[in-house]
Scaffold this motif. Structure first.
Motif, PDB file in Angstrom:
ATOM      1  N   GLY A 109      -3.314  -4.206  -6.247  1.00 60.24           N
ATOM      2  CA  GLY A 109      -2.407  -5.271  -5.933  1.00 60.24           C
ATOM      3  C   GLY A 109      -0.947  -4.995  -6.235  1.00 60.24           C
ATOM      4  N   ASP A 110      -0.067  -6.029  -5.783  1.00 60.01           N
ATOM      5  CA  ASP A 110       1.198  -5.836  -5.821  1.00 60.01           C
ATOM      6  C   ASP A 110       1.715  -6.380  -7.170  1.00 60.01           C
ATOM      7  OD1 ASP A 110       4.039  -5.668  -5.383  1.00 60.01           O
ATOM      8  OD2 ASP A 110       4.160  -6.966  -3.825  1.00 60.01           O
ATOM      9  N   VAL A 111       2.306  -5.489  -8.224  1.00 63.69           N
ATOM     10  CA  VAL A 111       2.553  -6.281  -9.557  1.00 63.69           C
ATOM     11  C   VAL A 111       4.220  -6.359  -9.602  1.00 63.69           C
ATOM     12  CG1 VAL A 111       0.781  -5.275 -10.626  1.00 63.69           C
ATOM     13  CG2 VAL A 111       2.614  -3.927 -10.660  1.00 63.69           C
ATOM     14  N   LYS A 112       4.702  -5.939  -8.489  1.00 59.31           N
ATOM     15  CA  LYS A 112       6.285  -6.001  -8.470  1.00 59.31           C
ATOM     16  C   LYS A 112       6.651  -7.461  -8.563  1.00 59.31           C
ATOM     17  CE  LYS A 112       8.951  -4.005  -5.707  1.00 59.31           C
ATOM     18  NZ  LYS A 112       9.680  -3.256  -4.478  1.00 59.31           N
ATOM     19  N   PRO A 113       6.070  -8.520  -8.151  1.00 55.07           N
ATOM     20  CA  PRO A 113       6.595  -9.934  -8.570  1.00 55.07           C
ATOM     21  C   PRO A 113       6.265 -10.399  -9.895  1.00 55.07           C
ATOM     22  CG  PRO A 113       5.520  -9.963  -6.315  1.00 55.07           C
ATOM     23  CD  PRO A 113       5.216  -8.403  -6.980  1.00 55.07           C
ATOM     24  N   LEU A 114       5.352  -9.984 -10.318  1.00 57.34           N
ATOM     25  CA  LEU A 114       4.926  -9.994 -11.763  1.00 57.34           C
ATOM     26  C   LEU A 114       6.065  -9.459 -12.807  1.00 57.34           C
ATOM     27  CD1 LEU A 114       3.152 -11.590 -14.076  1.00 57.34           C
ATOM     28  CD2 LEU A 114       1.578  -9.290 -14.017  1.00 57.34           C
ATOM     29  N   ALA A 115       6.187  -8.352 -12.562  1.00 59.19           N
ATOM     30  CA  ALA A 115       7.392  -7.732 -13.391  1.00 59.19           C
ATOM     31  C   ALA A 115       8.494  -8.498 -13.299  1.00 59.19           C
ATOM     32  CB  ALA A 115       7.519  -6.314 -12.786  1.00 59.19           C
ATOM     33  N   LYS A 116       9.164  -8.907 -12.052  1.00 57.37           N
ATOM     34  CA  LYS A 116      10.315  -9.807 -12.096  1.00 57.37           C
ATOM     35  C   LYS A 116      10.186 -11.119 -12.480  1.00 57.37           C
ATOM     36  CE  LYS A 116      12.231  -7.072  -8.029  1.00 57.37           C
ATOM     37  NZ  LYS A 116      12.876  -7.392  -6.651  1.00 57.37           N
ATOM     38  N   GLN A 117       8.980 -11.667 -12.380  1.00 57.19           N
ATOM     39  CA  GLN A 117       8.664 -12.847 -13.011  1.00 57.19           C
ATOM     40  C   GLN A 117       8.940 -12.710 -14.664  1.00 57.19           C
ATOM     41  OE1 GLN A 117       5.067 -14.735 -11.852  1.00 57.19           O
ATOM     42  NE2 GLN A 117       5.594 -16.553 -12.974  1.00 57.19           N
ATOM     43  N   LEU A 118       8.427 -11.699 -15.142  1.00 58.11           N
ATOM     44  CA  LEU A 118       8.397 -11.581 -16.780  1.00 58.11           C
ATOM     45  C   LEU A 118       9.643 -11.605 -17.196  1.00 58.11           C
ATOM     46  CD1 LEU A 118       5.329  -9.326 -17.078  1.00 58.11           C
ATOM     47  CD2 LEU A 118       5.562 -11.392 -18.493  1.00 58.11           C
ATOM     48  N   LEU A 119      10.616 -10.522 -16.441  1.00 60.39           N
ATOM     49  CA  LEU A 119      11.915 -10.571 -16.909  1.00 60.39           C
ATOM     50  C   LEU A 119      12.854 -11.925 -16.629  1.00 60.39           C
ATOM     51  CD1 LEU A 119      12.633  -6.868 -15.144  1.00 60.39           C
ATOM     52  CD2 LEU A 119      12.418  -7.466 -17.500  1.00 60.39           C
ATOM     53  N   GLU A 165      11.213  -1.639 -12.423  1.00 61.46           N
ATOM     54  CA  GLU A 165      10.326  -0.819 -11.916  1.00 61.46           C
ATOM     55  C   GLU A 165       9.710  -0.133 -12.942  1.00 61.46           C
ATOM     56  OE1 GLU A 165      11.716   0.620  -7.721  1.00 61.46           O
ATOM     57  OE2 GLU A 165      12.473   1.711  -9.260  1.00 61.46           O
ATOM     58  N   LEU A 166      10.209   0.097 -14.327  1.00 60.52           N
ATOM     59  CA  LEU A 166       9.573   0.681 -15.149  1.00 60.52           C
ATOM     60  C   LEU A 166       8.684  -0.025 -15.686  1.00 60.52           C
ATOM     61  CD1 LEU A 166      10.074   2.915 -17.386  1.00 60.52           C
ATOM     62  CD2 LEU A 166      11.429   1.404 -19.051  1.00 60.52           C
ATOM     63  N   LEU A 167       8.853  -1.704 -16.117  1.00 63.30           N
ATOM     64  CA  LEU A 167       7.935  -2.459 -16.469  1.00 63.30           C
ATOM     65  C   LEU A 167       6.631  -2.522 -15.175  1.00 63.30           C
ATOM     66  CD1 LEU A 167       6.850  -4.775 -18.100  1.00 63.30           C
ATOM     67  CD2 LEU A 167       8.322  -6.411 -16.952  1.00 63.30           C
ATOM     68  N   LEU A 213       0.762  -1.286  -0.124  1.00 62.08           N
ATOM     69  CA  LEU A 213      -0.161   0.006  -0.075  1.00 62.08           C
ATOM     70  C   LEU A 213       0.965   1.278  -0.147  1.00 62.08           C
ATOM     71  CD1 LEU A 213      -2.958  -0.899   2.261  1.00 62.08           C
ATOM     72  CD2 LEU A 213      -3.148  -0.830   0.021  1.00 62.08           C
ATOM     73  N   GLY A 214       0.781   2.166  -0.946  1.00 65.32           N
ATOM     74  CA  GLY A 214       1.507   3.357  -0.966  1.00 65.32           C
ATOM     75  C   GLY A 214       2.485   3.286  -1.754  1.00 65.32           C
ATOM     76  N   HIS A 215       2.834   1.839  -2.298  1.00 63.77           N
ATOM     77  CA  HIS A 215       4.032   1.690  -3.154  1.00 63.77           C
ATOM     78  C   HIS A 215       3.882   2.575  -4.619  1.00 63.77           C
ATOM     79  CE1 HIS A 215       7.605  -0.165  -4.983  1.00 63.77           C
ATOM     80  NE2 HIS A 215       6.587  -0.793  -6.151  1.00 63.77           N
ATOM     81  N   ARG A 216       2.688   2.408  -5.030  1.00 68.64           N
ATOM     82  CA  ARG A 216       2.386   2.771  -6.516  1.00 68.64           C
ATOM     83  C   ARG A 216       2.831   4.331  -6.487  1.00 68.64           C
ATOM     84  NH1 ARG A 216      -2.023  -0.570  -9.973  1.00 68.64           N
ATOM     85  NH2 ARG A 216      -1.417  -2.396  -8.889  1.00 68.64           N
TER      86      ARG A 216
END
Length: 249
Positions: free
Chosen positions: A66-76, A53-55, A31-34
């Motif tokens: 929701g938290d999309v950081k794990p998804l961004a890292k998973q894609l990379l 972070e750009l992704l 929460l607040g990360h975005r």
């Protein structure tokens, strides 16, 4: 001693009924990360952000909560780089858990927009005098293709781009090329010159013996029709090889 507030009493005073420890435990860490990420992007510029972070910032649009950081890292991790993520097909993107049809289309859209912007730089002036723009374009188009693709850039008398066409798609290490088909299309478009382009999905752009033989066949067919073959570019993730620079044309 203060009387503890009930949940109902706290209705007009949000979160007062939670102790600081309880609040940090119950509230999701993202929460607040975005907002913080957007603020950093605005303050330092997008170029200052690492790829994940750009992704992630782009994923905010497709995944509103929701938290999309794990998804961004998973894609990379799955595709190896930001360019490879954007160059992946919708079918490949959907193999990643959390990527649905809408998100896959959004990522494909971003790649197509970048490709068209690069193509504009090539189309605006003679290709020969804007070689760096041409290299940027073919890299964007082919560096992360999973299968070999053979395309031809058809040029007019002023060496301006008439058309960029995929002549054939193949396997992970071969795309059949038919010199007569290349020349037939050049005549249809009234092209005066061509630049051959294909990719090596394995990453190394070094021309193979088969690449050299095929290029000689195209050059011979073009010579009979007075059509120039300016170059043959081989694109890989690790760079681009020029037949002309290598002395192969």
């Amino acid at each position: 001693m203060d009387t503890p507030l009930s949940v109902e009493d706290a209705g007009a005073q949000p979160d007062l009924w939670l102790t600081p420890k309880r609040a940090s435990k119950d509230r999701p860490h993202y929460l607040g990360h975005r907002d913080r990420l957007r603020e950093r992007a605005a303050a330092g510029g997008l170029a200052a952000l690492p790829d994940y972070e750009l992704l992630e910032l782009y994923l905010f649009r497709a995944v509103p909560r929701g938290d999309v950081k794990p998804l961004a890292k998973q894609l990379l991790t799955r595709f190896g780089s930001l360019g490879a993520v954007l160059g992946a097909t919708r079918e490949e993107l959907r193999t990643v858990k959390g990527v649905g049809e809408a998100l896959a289309l959004d990522l494909e859209l971003l790649h197509e927009a970048a490709l068209r912007a690069a193509r504009e730089q090539v189309a605006r002036r003679p290709v020969i005098s804007s070689w760096s723009a041409l290299l940027a374009y073919v890299k964007a188009a082919l560096a992360h293709e999973a299968r070999e693709q053979f395309r031809v850039l058809f040029l007019d008398k002023k060496n301006q781009l008439i058309a960029d066409e995929v002549m054939n798609r193949g396997t992970v290490d071969h795309a059949p090329v038919y010199p007569r088909e290349v020349m037939r299309r050049a005549l249809e478009l009234s092209a005066s010159a061509v630049i051959l382009v294909h990719n090596h999905p394995a990453g190394d752009p070094t021309p193979s013996v088969a690449d050299v033989d095929m290029t000689k066949q195209v050059v011979e067919a073009a010579r009979a029709l007075r059509i120039a073959v300016h170059d043959h570019l081989v694109v890989g993730r690790h760079g681009t090889a020029s037949f002309k620079a290598l002395g192969l044309i």
